[in-house]
Write an enzyme that holds these catalytic residues in place. Structure first.
Site, PDB file in Angstrom:
ATOM      1  N   SER A 294       0.939  -1.162  -0.094  1.00 21.08           N
ATOM      2  CA  SER A 294      -0.041   0.000  -0.109  1.00 21.08           C
ATOM      3  C   SER A 294       0.886   1.111  -0.124  1.00 21.08           C
ATOM      4  CB  SER A 294      -0.862  -0.003   1.100  1.00 21.08           C
ATOM      5  OG  SER A 294       0.009   0.183   2.273  1.00 21.08           O
ATOM      6  N   CYS A 295       0.169   2.448  -0.269  1.00 24.81           N
ATOM      7  CA  CYS A 295       0.880   3.753  -0.043  1.00 24.81           C
ATOM      8  C   CYS A 295      -0.074   4.705   0.055  1.00 24.81           C
ATOM      9  CB  CYS A 295       1.799   4.123  -1.241  1.00 24.81           C
ATOM     10  SG  CYS A 295       0.874   3.654  -2.964  1.00 24.81           S
ATOM     11  N   ASN A 296      -0.281   5.910  -0.525  1.00 24.68           N
ATOM     12  CA  ASN A 296      -1.179   6.694  -0.471  1.00 24.68           C
ATOM     13  C   ASN A 296      -2.209   6.493  -1.540  1.00 24.68           C
ATOM     14  OD1 ASN A 296      -0.774   8.117   1.785  1.00 24.68           O
ATOM     15  ND2 ASN A 296       0.136  10.247   0.411  1.00 24.68           N
TER      16      ASN A 296
ATOM     17  N   GLY B 297      -1.998   3.972  -4.315  1.00 22.92           N
ATOM     18  CA  GLY B 297      -1.437   2.624  -5.083  1.00 22.92           C
ATOM     19  C   GLY B 297      -0.610   2.643  -6.182  1.00 22.92           C
TER      20      GLY B 297
ATOM     21  N   SER C 266      -5.547   2.325  -1.180  1.00 25.84           N
ATOM     22  CA  SER C 266      -4.577   2.688  -0.366  1.00 25.84           C
ATOM     23  C   SER C 266      -4.973   3.621   0.740  1.00 25.84           C
ATOM     24  CB  SER C 266      -3.109   3.116  -0.952  1.00 25.84           C
ATOM     25  OG  SER C 266      -2.423   1.956  -1.305  1.00 25.84           O
TER      26      SER C 266
END
Length: 328
Positions: free
Chosen positions: A277-279, A281, A307
């Protein structure tokens, strides 16, 4: 043709010089992308959803980046056309039957090998890996990512084109392979019968990997999250494996052995399911792609496309670790 999941620019240049690109079952795909504000999802739903002909005809900053210079014979895939803005996601994936329409219009075919590259951040691999992962989720496994992207291509002095490459319509058929390569909010929230924990809470059994830079994870840098909704900087129990740390200075990937060692040092557990995940995707796709390349498995990583930006809208209390600023 059998090509590695990660390919260097010299190998791509050899394919080009031999006349293989666009002639012998190999396509090279430019993923140049100009980051823009999130479109109004309701407006897009009414006026743009799946209307690929008109979307491809509209002015495109991303296409302009491509036309400013690209690898010869490369066609352009625009992430803002390949995906759409939805209520919760900046880059929501289309149903397979719709996505294949776009892929066919670009000129892509089922049995071809796709080589993806990009420009800019993370050695040009940030958006290229996202587009590559999207194609994997639609069932296309014959793919490669160009190490170092267009900057590496130029550093080596290889030919650059400004031509708009147009291919005949292709026969690409998309499959819904989402369960293998992406994970949804609903799946993360789900509980199995008889279990107390949601899937997202099984952090001792699953590699939940947050691919943002360490400052965002720790809260020492701007996170991009809404401080009115979120009282933290990360989801409880997630481990920080920043995609930026996959690269050496200059924008190429570290060696396979260096990456494997880095994964272990940062808490990656072999043979556990992996969720990245991240902010929004994007960085998550690069981390997933590289893990899949250096540690191939029958159970590859799955990307949480929504995300943290989806999580802050749907379950903001899940983002509970890190510096707190809201009253309890």
């Amino acid at each position: 043709m059998s090509l590695k999941k990660i390919i260097d620019v010299k190998s791509v240049n050899t394919l080009l010089k031999k006349g293989i690109i666009n002639k012998e079952g190999v396509r090279i795909i430019d993923c140049s992308f100009a980051v823009a504000p999130r479109p109004d999802w309701k407006e897009f739903e009414q006026e743009g959803y799946g209307d690929f002909k008109n979307l491809m005809a509209e002015p495109s900053p991303s296409r302009n980046l491509y036309l400013a210079g690209h690898i010869p014979e490369a066609v352009h895939v625009d992430l803002d056309i390949a995906t759409y803005p939805s209520r919760y996601q900046r880059f929501q994936q289309y149903r397979a039957d719709l996505f294949e329409e776009y892929a066919q219009m670009v000129g892509l075919n089922n049995k071809e090998h796709f080589i993806f590259y990009g420009k800019g951040a993370f050695g040009g691999m940030l958006f290229a890996s996202k587009v590559a992962w999207i194609f994997k989720s639609y069932g296309h496994e014959n793919i490669s990512l160009v190490d170092g992207g267009f900057d590496s291509w130029k550093r080596n002095g290889f030919e650059v084109s400004t031509e708009l490459v147009k291919l005949p319509a292709g026969n690409f058929k998309a499959e819904d392979n989402f369960k293998k390569y992406v994970i949804t909010f609903q799946e993360l929230e789900a509980k199995k019968d008889g279990e107390d924990k949601q899937f997202i809470e099984k952090t001792s059994e699953i590699n939940f990997l947050d691919s943002r830079i360490r400052g965002q994870f720790d809260g020492t840098q701007e996170t991009g999250l809404d401080p009115h909704l979120v009282n933290g900087t990360r989801i409880a129990g997630f481990k920080n494996l920043p995609s930026a740390e996959l690269l050496v200075k200059g924008g190429n990937l570290k060696s396979e052995e260096e990456i494997k060692s880095w994964l272990t040092q940062n808490g990656y557990v072999e043979n556990q399911p992996t969720i990245t995940s991240c902010n929004a995707g994007i960085q998550a796709a690069l981390l997933a792609y590289v893990i899949d390349a250096v540690k191939p498995s029958q159970n590859p990583p799955r990307v949480y496309n929504g995300s943290l930006k989806e999580m802050e809208l749907r379950a903001p209390k899940k983002i509970s670790e890190g510096p707190q600023h809201l009253p309890h």
